[in-house]
Motif scaffolding. Structure first.
Motif, PDB file in Angstrom:
ATOM      1  N   ASN A 167       0.832  -1.195   0.000  1.00 32.85           N
ATOM      2  CA  ASN A 167       0.000   0.000   0.000  1.00 32.85           C
ATOM      3  C   ASN A 167       0.874   1.255   0.000  1.00 32.85           C
ATOM      4  O   ASN A 167       0.565   2.251  -0.665  1.00 32.85           O
ATOM      5  N   GLU A 168       1.997   1.193   0.724  1.00 34.47           N
ATOM      6  CA  GLU A 168       2.934   2.319   0.752  1.00 34.47           C
ATOM      7  C   GLU A 168       3.600   2.515  -0.610  1.00 34.47           C
ATOM      8  O   GLU A 168       3.846   3.653  -1.030  1.00 34.47           O
ATOM      9  N   LEU A 169       3.914   1.405  -1.308  1.00 31.74           N
ATOM     10  CA  LEU A 169       4.488   1.536  -2.655  1.00 31.74           C
ATOM     11  C   LEU A 169       3.524   2.298  -3.568  1.00 31.74           C
ATOM     12  O   LEU A 169       3.933   3.164  -4.343  1.00 31.74           O
ATOM     13  N   SER A 170       2.240   1.960  -3.475  1.00 30.17           N
ATOM     14  CA  SER A 170       1.238   2.651  -4.290  1.00 30.17           C
ATOM     15  C   SER A 170       1.157   4.125  -3.922  1.00 30.17           C
ATOM     16  O   SER A 170       1.101   4.997  -4.799  1.00 30.17           O
ATOM     17  N   ALA A 173       4.212   6.021  -5.144  1.00 25.02           N
ATOM     18  CA  ALA A 173       4.175   6.182  -6.594  1.00 25.02           C
ATOM     19  C   ALA A 173       3.260   7.338  -6.982  1.00 25.02           C
ATOM     20  O   ALA A 173       3.593   8.166  -7.838  1.00 25.02           O
ATOM     21  N   TYR A 174       2.111   7.423  -6.326  1.00 29.14           N
ATOM     22  CA  TYR A 174       1.168   8.504  -6.603  1.00 29.14           C
ATOM     23  C   TYR A 174       1.761   9.860  -6.223  1.00 29.14           C
ATOM     24  O   TYR A 174       1.709  10.824  -6.990  1.00 29.14           O
ATOM     25  N   LYS A 175       2.362   9.941  -5.050  1.00 30.66           N
ATOM     26  CA  LYS A 175       2.940  11.200  -4.577  1.00 30.66           C
ATOM     27  C   LYS A 175       4.114  11.634  -5.446  1.00 30.66           C
ATOM     28  O   LYS A 175       4.398  12.826  -5.560  1.00 30.66           O
ATOM     29  N   ASN A 176       4.802  10.667  -6.057  1.00 30.81           N
ATOM     30  CA  ASN A 176       5.948  10.979  -6.915  1.00 30.81           C
ATOM     31  C   ASN A 176       5.537  11.297  -8.355  1.00 30.81           C
ATOM     32  O   ASN A 176       6.392  11.477  -9.226  1.00 30.81           O
ATOM     33  N   THR A 179       2.144   7.662 -13.204  1.00 33.40           N
ATOM     34  CA  THR A 179       0.805   7.574 -13.798  1.00 33.40           C
ATOM     35  C   THR A 179       0.191   6.185 -13.692  1.00 33.40           C
ATOM     36  O   THR A 179      -0.939   5.983 -14.124  1.00 33.40           O
ATOM     37  N   GLU A 180       0.943   5.237 -13.151  1.00 35.82           N
ATOM     38  CA  GLU A 180       0.397   3.896 -12.977  1.00 35.82           C
ATOM     39  C   GLU A 180       0.708   3.372 -11.580  1.00 35.82           C
ATOM     40  O   GLU A 180       1.800   3.596 -11.040  1.00 35.82           O
ATOM     41  N   ASP A 181      -0.263   2.703 -11.029  1.00 40.42           N
ATOM     42  CA  ASP A 181      -0.108   2.080  -9.720  1.00 40.42           C
ATOM     43  C   ASP A 181       0.707   0.796  -9.881  1.00 40.42           C
ATOM     44  O   ASP A 181       0.318  -0.095 -10.642  1.00 40.42           O
ATOM     45  N   PRO A 182       1.832   0.662  -9.174  1.00 38.49           N
ATOM     46  CA  PRO A 182       2.619  -0.563  -9.305  1.00 38.49           C
ATOM     47  C   PRO A 182       1.931  -1.789  -8.721  1.00 38.49           C
ATOM     48  O   PRO A 182       2.305  -2.916  -9.017  1.00 38.49           O
ATOM     49  N   ILE A 198      -6.708   4.443   0.181  1.00 34.28           N
ATOM     50  CA  ILE A 198      -7.147   4.376  -1.213  1.00 34.28           C
ATOM     51  C   ILE A 198      -6.398   5.454  -1.986  1.00 34.28           C
ATOM     52  O   ILE A 198      -6.527   6.629  -1.709  1.00 34.28           O
ATOM     53  N   ILE A 199      -5.593   5.040  -2.950  1.00 37.23           N
ATOM     54  CA  ILE A 199      -4.795   5.982  -3.725  1.00 37.23           C
ATOM     55  C   ILE A 199      -5.517   6.274  -5.045  1.00 37.23           C
ATOM     56  O   ILE A 199      -5.868   5.349  -5.775  1.00 37.23           O
ATOM     57  N   PRO A 200      -5.742   7.549  -5.369  1.00 40.22           N
ATOM     58  CA  PRO A 200      -6.607   7.898  -6.507  1.00 40.22           C
ATOM     59  C   PRO A 200      -5.939   7.844  -7.876  1.00 40.22           C
ATOM     60  O   PRO A 200      -5.940   8.818  -8.622  1.00 40.22           O
TER      61      PRO A 200
END
Length: 296
Positions: A167-170, A173-176, A179-182, A198-200
């Motif tokens: 969940n932290e990886l996702s 990735a979003y904060k960085n 454009t794709e959730d790993p 929940i990451i948007p």
């Protein structure tokens, strides 16, 4: 010696214990009083439990004395094994939670494709972010382990140490700005169950579960989270400066007291020296008078 069933690396690093001995547990105890089921499978007949570090040999010997397998690995091999176990438990518990009442064996038998796809996704994410190289047939090997503990129940728990890692990886990735959730499938399953952050990400894995309004709300939450973290950092810096100023004032007061005491002592010494000189002069005067009287 740290025995683990999830991700301990961030915790150990935070505590300065990166070099502590770690044991990766691949045996299971279904309930209190049951004998442990060793992690021996048809694809890994040598057993899967592993140890690394200063006391690895001693730990392995203790397990073997109780009839449990345990191999000693170098850091690179241990890290790969650790992430495999993390992938296994995060995947099987999460897929099982989507199918209430399912045991580990039920997931392996009835939802093989679902759990295998999830494990492959998580393994790819680990390889990308951690640089870990996994051996061949990872889903098959982990499904083989599932068959050895088929009776074990499933539930998403100890989130911080298990699914929380992915969940932290996702989230990162979003904060960085990626454009794709790993871990898109993993994130979608968590969203379905209402677990974790929940990451948007506006693409696959989320549209099925999250509305545009919910995505906007979550985006606002993340923004507020960053603002709050900045405010907390500012408060910490302010407290640190206040503490430094307080310590500086205390040092100055202590120095002032020391100098005052030193001055007082010097004045006292000078006064005593003057008194002694005065007494000596008076004694000399008396002695001179006595001598003068004797002479007359």
């Amino acid at each position: 010696v740290f025995m683990q069933n999830g991700m301990l690396a961030p915790y150990l690093k935070e505590k300065g214990l990166e070099n502590a001995t770690q044991v990766l547990v691949y045996f299971a105890v279904a309930k209190l009083g049951d004998d442990p089921t060793d992690g021996v499978t048809d694809m890994n007949p040598e057993g899967l439990t592993a140890a690394h570090g200063k006391w690895a040999e001693a730990a392995a010997e203790r397990f073997k004395n109780k009839g449990l397998s345990c191999k000693v690995l170098d850091k690179k091999a241990f890290d790969a094994a650790m992430f495999e176990k993390l992938i296994w438990i995060s995947s099987f518990m999460l897929v099982g939670a989507r199918h209430p009442g399912a045991s580990v064996g039920d997931v392996e038998k009835n939802y093989t494709g679902e759990v295998s796809n999830l494990m492959t996704e998580l393994a790819d994410a680990v390889s990308k972010f951690e640089g870990v190289e996994f051996g061949p047939q990872l889903p098959e090997r982990l499904c083989a382990y599932a068959r050895s503990v088929a009776h074990f129940p499933t539930a998403v728990k100890e989130f911080e140490w298990r699914n929380g890692y992915f969940n932290e990886l996702s989230k990162e990735a979003y904060k960085n700005g990626e454009t794709e959730d790993p871990c898109a499938t993993h994130s979608g399953y968590l969203a379905e169950l209402g677990i974790g952050k929940i990451i948007p990400f506006p693409f696959k894995g989320y549209k099925e579960y999250i509305t545009e309004e919910e995505m906007q709300q979550q985006d606002e939450i993340l923004t507020k989270f960053q603002i709050k973290r900045d405010e907390e950092n500012e408060k910490r810096m302010k407290r640190k400066q206040e503490m430094e100023e307080k310590r500086k004032q205390e040092r100055e007061r202590a120095e002032s007291v020391r100098k005052e005491k030193q001055l007082h002592e010097e004045q006292g010494t000078k006064a005593r020296q003057l008194e002694m000189a005065k007494t000596a002069a008076e004694e000399e005067t008396k002695r001179s008078r006595r001598q003068a009287g004797t002479s007359g």
